[in-house]
Design a protein around this motif. Structure first.
Motif, mmCIF file in Angstrom:
data_model
loop_
_atom_site.group_PDB
_atom_site.id
_atom_site.type_symbol
_atom_site.label_atom_id
_atom_site.label_comp_id
_atom_site.label_asym_id
_atom_site.label_seq_id
_atom_site.Cartn_x
_atom_site.Cartn_y
_atom_site.Cartn_z
ATOM 1 N N ARG A 42 0.809 -1.215 0.000
ATOM 2 C CA ARG A 42 0.000 0.000 0.000
ATOM 3 C C ARG A 42 0.850 1.277 0.000
ATOM 4 N N GLU A 43 1.837 1.379 0.890
ATOM 5 C CA GLU A 43 2.574 2.631 1.029
ATOM 6 C C GLU A 43 3.434 2.936 -0.206
ATOM 7 N N PRO A 44 4.252 1.995 -0.687
ATOM 8 C CA PRO A 44 5.022 2.303 -1.901
ATOM 9 C C PRO A 44 4.125 2.608 -3.102
ATOM 10 N N LEU A 45 3.025 1.868 -3.239
ATOM 11 C CA LEU A 45 2.112 2.117 -4.351
ATOM 12 C C LEU A 45 1.540 3.520 -4.266
ATOM 13 N N ARG A 46 1.186 3.948 -3.068
ATOM 14 C CA ARG A 46 0.626 5.289 -2.890
ATOM 15 C C ARG A 46 1.586 6.360 -3.405
ATOM 16 N N ASP A 47 2.878 6.214 -3.088
ATOM 17 C CA ASP A 47 3.862 7.205 -3.515
ATOM 18 C C ASP A 47 4.032 7.206 -5.034
ATOM 19 N N VAL A 48 4.059 6.027 -5.633
ATOM 20 C CA VAL A 48 4.228 5.945 -7.080
ATOM 21 C C VAL A 48 3.016 6.542 -7.799
ATOM 22 N N LEU A 49 1.812 6.207 -7.335
ATOM 23 C CA LEU A 49 0.610 6.732 -7.987
ATOM 24 C C LEU A 49 0.491 8.244 -7.805
ATOM 25 N N ALA A 50 0.896 8.744 -6.644
ATOM 26 C CA ALA A 50 0.869 10.190 -6.422
ATOM 27 C C ALA A 50 1.808 10.889 -7.392
ATOM 28 N N PHE A 51 2.951 10.273 -7.658
ATOM 29 C CA PHE A 51 3.896 10.852 -8.611
ATOM 30 C C PHE A 51 3.356 10.767 -10.035
ATOM 31 N N PHE A 52 2.803 9.623 -10.396
ATOM 32 C CA PHE A 52 2.211 9.496 -11.732
ATOM 33 C C PHE A 52 1.114 10.540 -11.932
ATOM 34 N N ARG A 53 0.331 10.785 -10.886
ATOM 35 C CA ARG A 53 -0.794 11.709 -10.999
ATOM 36 C C ARG A 53 -0.302 13.139 -11.212
ATOM 37 N N ASN A 54 0.693 13.554 -10.444
ATOM 38 C CA ASN A 54 1.167 14.940 -10.550
ATOM 39 C C ASN A 54 2.602 15.026 -10.032
ATOM 40 N N PRO A 55 3.588 15.068 -10.929
ATOM 41 C CA PRO A 55 4.984 15.125 -10.471
ATOM 42 C C PRO A 55 5.400 16.485 -9.928
ATOM 43 N N ASN A 56 4.651 17.520 -10.229
ATOM 44 C CA ASN A 56 4.968 18.867 -9.725
ATOM 45 C C ASN A 56 6.398 19.289 -10.058
ATOM 46 N N GLY A 57 6.873 18.941 -11.233
ATOM 47 C CA GLY A 57 8.214 19.351 -11.631
ATOM 48 C C GLY A 57 9.322 18.519 -11.032
ATOM 49 N N ASP A 58 8.993 17.370 -10.445
ATOM 50 C CA ASP A 58 9.998 16.496 -9.834
ATOM 51 C C ASP A 58 10.202 15.235 -10.663
ATOM 52 N N GLY A 59 11.360 14.603 -10.462
ATOM 53 C CA GLY A 59 11.519 13.205 -10.807
ATOM 54 C C GLY A 59 11.247 12.393 -9.551
ATOM 55 N N LEU A 60 11.195 11.080 -9.680
ATOM 56 C CA LEU A 60 10.992 10.196 -8.532
ATOM 57 C C LEU A 60 12.211 9.302 -8.395
ATOM 58 N N TYR A 61 12.837 9.333 -7.231
ATOM 59 C CA TYR A 61 14.020 8.508 -6.953
ATOM 60 C C TYR A 61 13.629 7.474 -5.901
ATOM 61 N N VAL A 194 24.558 17.079 -6.038
ATOM 62 C CA VAL A 194 23.502 17.609 -5.169
ATOM 63 C C VAL A 194 22.448 18.335 -5.998
ATOM 64 N N ALA A 195 22.881 19.051 -7.029
ATOM 65 C CA ALA A 195 21.940 19.785 -7.887
ATOM 66 C C ALA A 195 21.018 18.823 -8.621
ATOM 67 N N PHE A 196 21.556 17.688 -9.057
ATOM 68 C CA PHE A 196 20.733 16.692 -9.748
ATOM 69 C C PHE A 196 19.750 16.047 -8.785
ATOM 70 N N MET A 197 20.214 15.632 -7.621
ATOM 71 C CA MET A 197 19.349 14.962 -6.653
ATOM 72 C C MET A 197 18.268 15.890 -6.124
ATOM 73 N N ASP A 198 18.526 17.192 -6.134
ATOM 74 C CA ASP A 198 17.543 18.146 -5.628
ATOM 75 C C ASP A 198 16.311 18.206 -6.518
ATOM 76 N N ARG A 199 16.375 17.617 -7.695
ATOM 77 C CA ARG A 199 15.243 17.620 -8.614
ATOM 78 C C ARG A 199 14.345 16.396 -8.445
ATOM 79 N N PHE A 200 14.608 15.589 -7.438
ATOM 80 C CA PHE A 200 13.833 14.371 -7.210
ATOM 81 C C PHE A 200 13.139 14.398 -5.857
ATOM 82 N N ARG A 201 11.928 13.880 -5.838
ATOM 83 C CA ARG A 201 11.350 13.459 -4.563
ATOM 84 C C ARG A 201 11.823 12.034 -4.317
#
Length: 313
Positions: A42-61, A194-201
């Protein structure tokens, strides 16, 4: 082109009937991963679906130990949403231009541009899945900074400007969280910018809970006795503890029992059913033969403690 999918029905998790997530209409897209039996947590799926729904300018790490299901989580979620995925394995020689594309020679002797995985994902609204990204030279990844934020992709070789499709998503997986490997368990891991990683949730995926792995084993080997399946999971977790290390042991094993290895062990045990040492024989072929002599002996000792008289070598 798009449609809403029920979270509860699509992913087999407990969720309100009104909770949906947008995906693609099935269209025989060859880049959609093959859907396989999968138990979503449940918890990992929630995070992935939230990112798929709206990344808000982020990547997902997604970070976590080897074999914890980082890649399969993304691929199987995308499979059920009919979302194309371009998976790339990170390594020390991977260059940014490999992701962009290249000119190839055609049959009539002319050169034609072919999109790489990044360009194709940006153009068509797919997921670019960069596996083991922390094994990649951080200088080569800086070219992704702008595209993660939604800026156009510039292809210098063709002077083309590709506007990102609204469904383009960038997901990276790594055994570290981008700060290098402090444990010494993973060879080739590099500290990322650090600049690259700062672009990810970020999200962390650990090994599945025993109940989740039991559900997977039930699907894989339904005829195997419950008591054997329970002890297989117990042994898997004992091996993981020694691999990760802690107050009692400091990474004494260089191999670990991933969920993938656990299911392989169960399948092989079923194949060798009837042999006097089926569990031990299958475990060797599923995992143990990757270790040195001392590691093989250590794992068999753990197995003897867990299985008692049922363990025969």
């Amino acid at each position: 082109m798009y449609q809403q999918y029920s979270v509860a029905d699509t992913f087999g998790v407990s969720a309100p009937a009104s909770m949906t997530v947008e995906g693609f209409v099935p269209a025989n897209n060859p880049f959609v991963p093959v859907q396989k039996p999968y138990v979503f947590r449940r918890e990992p799926l929630r995070d992935v679906l939230a990112f798929f729904r709206n990344p808000n300018g982020d990547g997902l790490y997604i970070t976590g130990p080897t074999g914890s299901g980082k890649t399969s989580l993304v691929e199987q979620a995308a499979a059920r949403l009919h979302w194309g995925v371009h998976a790339v394995a990170g390594h020390g020689r991977l260059e940014f231009n490999d992701l962009l594309g290249q000119f190839v020679l055609t049959g009539n002797g002319t050169m034609k541009w072919t999109d790489g995985p990044l360009t194709s994902a940006v153009r068509h609204g797919h997921v670019l899945l960069l596996n083991e990204i922390d094994a990649t030279d951080p200088a080569e990844l800086l070219g992704l900074n702008d595209i993660v934020e939604g800026k156009p992709l510039m292809i210098a070789a063709t002077d083309e400007v590709v506007m990102p499709h609204p469904k383009f998503r960038l997901v990276a997986t790594g055994n570290s969280a981008g700060a290098g490997d402090q444990s010494g368990l993973y060879q080739g891991v590099m500290r990322q910018s650090v600049a690259f990683m700062d672009r990810f949730r970020l999200m962390e995926v650990g090994y599945p809970e025993p109940d989740d792995e039991m559900s997977m084993l039930e699907r894989t080997v339904p005829t195997m006795p419950l008591s054997i399946r329970e002890r297989m999971i117990q042994l898997a977790n004992e091996i993981r503890k020694v691999f990760i290390g802690g107050s009692d042991s400091s990474g004494l094993l260089s191999i670990t029992m991933s969920t993938r290895s656990l299911l392989r062990w169960a399948q092989l045990s079923a194949n060798y059913k009837g042999s006097p040492n089926a569990l031990a024989y299958a475990l060797d072929r599923a995992l143990v033969l990757r270790g040195d002599a001392a590691e093989r002996e250590a794992i068999h000792r753990l197995a003897q403690d867990v299985f008692g008289s049922d363990w025969q070598v």
